[in-house]
Design a protein around this motif. Structure first.
Motif, mmCIF file in Angstrom:
data_model
loop_
_atom_site.group_PDB
_atom_site.id
_atom_site.type_symbol
_atom_site.label_atom_id
_atom_site.label_comp_id
_atom_site.label_asym_id
_atom_site.label_seq_id
_atom_site.Cartn_x
_atom_site.Cartn_y
_atom_site.Cartn_z
ATOM 1 N N ALA A 79 0.865 -1.206 0.092
ATOM 2 C CA ALA A 79 0.031 0.048 0.028
ATOM 3 C C ALA A 79 0.782 1.277 0.168
ATOM 4 C CB ALA A 79 -0.824 0.075 1.307
ATOM 5 N N ALA A 80 2.059 1.319 0.692
ATOM 6 C CA ALA A 80 2.850 2.469 0.596
ATOM 7 C C ALA A 80 3.657 2.394 -0.707
ATOM 8 C CB ALA A 80 3.777 2.249 2.077
ATOM 9 N N GLY A 81 3.737 1.576 -1.560
ATOM 10 C CA GLY A 81 4.131 1.652 -2.866
ATOM 11 C C GLY A 81 5.727 1.421 -2.903
ATOM 12 N N VAL A 82 6.225 0.556 -1.902
ATOM 13 C CA VAL A 82 7.719 -0.031 -2.127
ATOM 14 C C VAL A 82 7.921 -0.993 -2.831
ATOM 15 C CG1 VAL A 82 7.568 0.633 0.444
ATOM 16 C CG2 VAL A 82 7.459 -1.532 -0.098
ATOM 17 N N TYR A 262 -5.538 -7.319 13.688
ATOM 18 C CA TYR A 262 -5.739 -8.106 12.401
ATOM 19 C C TYR A 262 -7.205 -8.004 12.056
ATOM 20 C CZ TYR A 262 -1.349 -10.188 12.725
ATOM 21 O OH TYR A 262 -0.026 -10.480 12.703
ATOM 22 N N LEU A 263 -8.071 -7.853 13.068
ATOM 23 C CA LEU A 263 -9.651 -7.464 12.692
ATOM 24 C C LEU A 263 -10.025 -6.175 12.361
ATOM 25 C CD1 LEU A 263 -11.231 -9.579 15.759
ATOM 26 C CD2 LEU A 263 -11.240 -10.191 13.348
ATOM 27 N N ASP A 264 -9.062 -5.252 12.706
ATOM 28 C CA ASP A 264 -9.103 -3.778 12.558
ATOM 29 C C ASP A 264 -8.706 -3.604 11.180
ATOM 30 O OD1 ASP A 264 -10.455 -3.289 15.133
ATOM 31 O OD2 ASP A 264 -8.576 -2.549 15.834
ATOM 32 N N TRP A 265 -7.736 -4.264 10.867
ATOM 33 C CA TRP A 265 -6.956 -3.979 9.441
ATOM 34 C C TRP A 265 -7.936 -4.162 8.332
ATOM 35 C CZ3 TRP A 265 -3.614 -1.132 7.879
ATOM 36 C CH2 TRP A 265 -3.011 -1.266 6.583
ATOM 37 N N ASP A 266 -8.758 -5.109 8.523
ATOM 38 C CA ASP A 266 -9.980 -5.697 7.494
ATOM 39 C C ASP A 266 -10.477 -4.195 6.947
ATOM 40 O OD1 ASP A 266 -10.926 -7.592 5.574
ATOM 41 O OD2 ASP A 266 -12.672 -6.850 6.707
ATOM 42 N N PRO A 267 -11.439 -3.615 7.678
ATOM 43 C CA PRO A 267 -11.985 -2.498 7.141
ATOM 44 C C PRO A 267 -11.124 -1.325 6.980
ATOM 45 C CG PRO A 267 -12.275 -2.697 9.657
ATOM 46 C CD PRO A 267 -11.873 -3.985 9.036
ATOM 47 N N ILE A 268 -10.019 -1.153 7.525
ATOM 48 C CA ILE A 268 -8.973 -0.024 7.196
ATOM 49 C C ILE A 268 -8.462 -0.412 5.844
ATOM 50 C CG2 ILE A 268 -6.753 0.829 7.703
ATOM 51 C CD1 ILE A 268 -7.452 0.327 10.781
ATOM 52 N N SER A 269 -8.259 -1.656 5.357
ATOM 53 C CA SER A 269 -7.361 -1.814 4.237
ATOM 54 C C SER A 269 -8.245 -1.947 3.125
ATOM 55 C CB SER A 269 -6.701 -3.055 4.260
ATOM 56 O OG SER A 269 -7.582 -4.106 4.498
ATOM 57 N N ALA A 276 -4.263 4.851 3.471
ATOM 58 C CA ALA A 276 -3.272 5.897 3.483
ATOM 59 C C ALA A 276 -3.127 6.678 4.836
ATOM 60 C CB ALA A 276 -3.546 6.713 2.336
ATOM 61 N N ALA A 277 -4.613 6.753 5.475
ATOM 62 C CA ALA A 277 -4.644 7.376 6.551
ATOM 63 C C ALA A 277 -4.042 6.755 7.687
ATOM 64 C CB ALA A 277 -6.059 7.709 6.889
ATOM 65 N N GLU A 281 -0.797 7.915 10.087
ATOM 66 C CA GLU A 281 -0.968 8.223 11.419
ATOM 67 C C GLU A 281 0.273 7.313 12.328
ATOM 68 O OE1 GLU A 281 -4.086 7.679 15.075
ATOM 69 O OE2 GLU A 281 -4.773 7.167 12.957
ATOM 70 N N TRP A 282 0.214 5.995 11.646
ATOM 71 C CA TRP A 282 0.894 4.843 12.551
ATOM 72 C C TRP A 282 2.456 4.504 11.815
ATOM 73 C CZ3 TRP A 282 -0.299 2.573 17.122
ATOM 74 C CH2 TRP A 282 -1.692 2.810 17.434
ATOM 75 N N VAL A 283 2.771 5.124 10.951
ATOM 76 C CA VAL A 283 4.232 4.854 10.252
ATOM 77 C C VAL A 283 4.831 6.455 10.063
ATOM 78 C CG1 VAL A 283 5.533 3.892 8.382
ATOM 79 C CG2 VAL A 283 3.457 2.630 9.328
ATOM 80 N N PHE A 284 4.258 7.206 9.037
ATOM 81 C CA PHE A 284 4.891 8.434 8.547
ATOM 82 C C PHE A 284 5.156 9.310 9.583
ATOM 83 C CE2 PHE A 284 3.314 6.602 4.443
ATOM 84 C CZ PHE A 284 4.847 6.451 3.767
ATOM 85 N N ASP A 285 3.978 9.467 10.720
ATOM 86 C CA ASP A 285 4.007 10.558 11.449
ATOM 87 C C ASP A 285 4.719 10.266 13.030
ATOM 88 O OD1 ASP A 285 2.625 11.937 9.809
ATOM 89 O OD2 ASP A 285 0.533 12.029 10.752
ATOM 90 N N LEU A 286 5.132 8.999 12.852
ATOM 91 C CA LEU A 286 6.131 8.597 13.957
ATOM 92 C C LEU A 286 7.518 8.446 13.676
ATOM 93 C CD1 LEU A 286 3.738 5.914 15.185
ATOM 94 C CD2 LEU A 286 3.718 8.388 15.974
ATOM 95 N N ASP A 287 8.273 8.835 14.556
ATOM 96 C CA ASP A 287 9.814 8.637 14.308
ATOM 97 C C ASP A 287 10.412 7.250 14.367
ATOM 98 O OD1 ASP A 287 9.847 8.741 17.025
ATOM 99 O OD2 ASP A 287 11.137 10.457 17.104
#
Length: 321
Positions: A79-82, A262-269, A276-277, A281-287
């Motif tokens: 999803a992040a395009g890598v 894992y349950l939460d990821w299903d509707p998110i994805s 992308a949101a 929130e959980w990757v790009f905005d964290l160091d």
């Protein structure tokens, strides 16, 4: 960090006492490069989400992602395009359903992610062939399946010792193998207990190896229980100490699988916008991982910790003078 020779080949000699401890940021910056084949292994257990997130954060591109049973971490990385290609066996959100980010880029007339599919044992056999520097590995598991028709790299061969026909798969030599473990010494001797996948095979097949651990221990601890060492420091380039680095997968003895995730990821994805949101929130905005763990919160972490000790049996190796 130990530097391996560019382009693969034999590894330099191991030097005892040389620390390979590095930050996650530095390990990924030095050892994971655009265009690499990257294997993040671990069979439901010890899946290094922290390293996958750092690869996303550093904006790597055109990676071939190899993994037996890709799950949510590869969905996030795709999803992040890598990635440009996925080399895999069964894939899915385990116990839940599909990996929707991967489906979006592999289905329909405008698929952009290349797929190369094997059976579970086919992936293990490819790593084994790569680790042993063999041109192929024979196996039986493709009879009465349609995988050879879907993947022309799975080929029938005649036995040199008779009339029997078996199938062969080519070696897999990742540029980078990433393994999560319970503990390692500073020079890379890595110990695991609990459910094993093909971490050892992937590490020996790879040109560069990053080990991510819950705990750094003294060499004396490793020497006291040597049979738990599945990866010797000889082949390790970097040791990263990253507690909770496998969340939401689990680390035997440290924390349980976070099924809620894992349950939460299903509707998110299910949509590119919500995916992308989440990544923002959980990757790009964290160091880094420490910020991720802090964001999870103490209550959620406490619910995943073991309720008490369950020590394994002990053995006496005997002292020899």
């Amino acid at each position: 960090m130990r530097r391996s020779r560019a382009g693969g080949g034999s590894r330099p000699r191991h030097t005892r006492g040389v620390s390979k401890v590095a930050s996650m940021r530095d390990a990924v910056a030095e050892l994971v490069r655009d265009g690499d084949t990257v294997a993040i292994e671990g069979f439901t257990h010890l899946i290094c989400f922290a390293d996958g997130h750092e690869i996303i954060r550093q904006g790597r591109r055109d990676l071939t992602l190899a993994r037996m049973t890709p799950d949510v971490i590869y969905d996030q990385m795709v999803a992040a395009g890598v990635a440009r290609k996925l080399v895999f066996s069964w894939l899915g959100n385990p116990g839940v359903g599909s990996l929707h980010a991967i489906r979006r880029v592999t289905e329909g007339d405008h698929a952009i992610l290349e797929l190369e599919e094997y059976s579970h044992f086919g992936m293990v056999a490819r790593y084994q062939a790569g680790a042993a520097h063999l041109p192929f590995m024979p196996l039986r598991s493709y009879f009465e399946t349609d995988l050879p028709a879907a993947n022309p790299l799975i080929r029938p061969i005649r036995s040199p010792y008779g009339d029997e026909t078996v199938y062969a798969v080519p070696p897999l030599n990742p540029d980078v193998a990433i393994v999560h473990a319970q503990r390692a010494s500073a020079d890379g001797d890595t110990q695991v207990w609990g459910l094993l996948g093909c971490q050892k095979e992937a590490a020996f097949a790879a040109d560069r190896v990053i080990v991510v651990v819950e705990e750094l221990v003294d060499e004396a601890v490793v020497r006291a229980d040597p049979n738990r060492t599945i990866i010797p420091g000889l082949i390790v380039d970097a040791v990263v100490v990253e507690p909770w680095g496998a969340h939401p997968s689990y680390v035997q003895g440290s924390y349980d699988r976070d099924n809620r995730f894992y349950l939460d990821w299903d509707p998110i994805s299910r949509s590119s916008e919500s995916t992308a949101a989440w990544l923002r929130e959980w990757v790009f905005d964290l160091d880094g991982r420490a910020a991720y763990v802090e964001k999870l919160g103490p209550e959620r972490l406490a619910a995943l910790r073991p309720s008490g000790p369950a020590p394994s049996g002990s053995v006496d190796y005997g002292r020899y003078e």
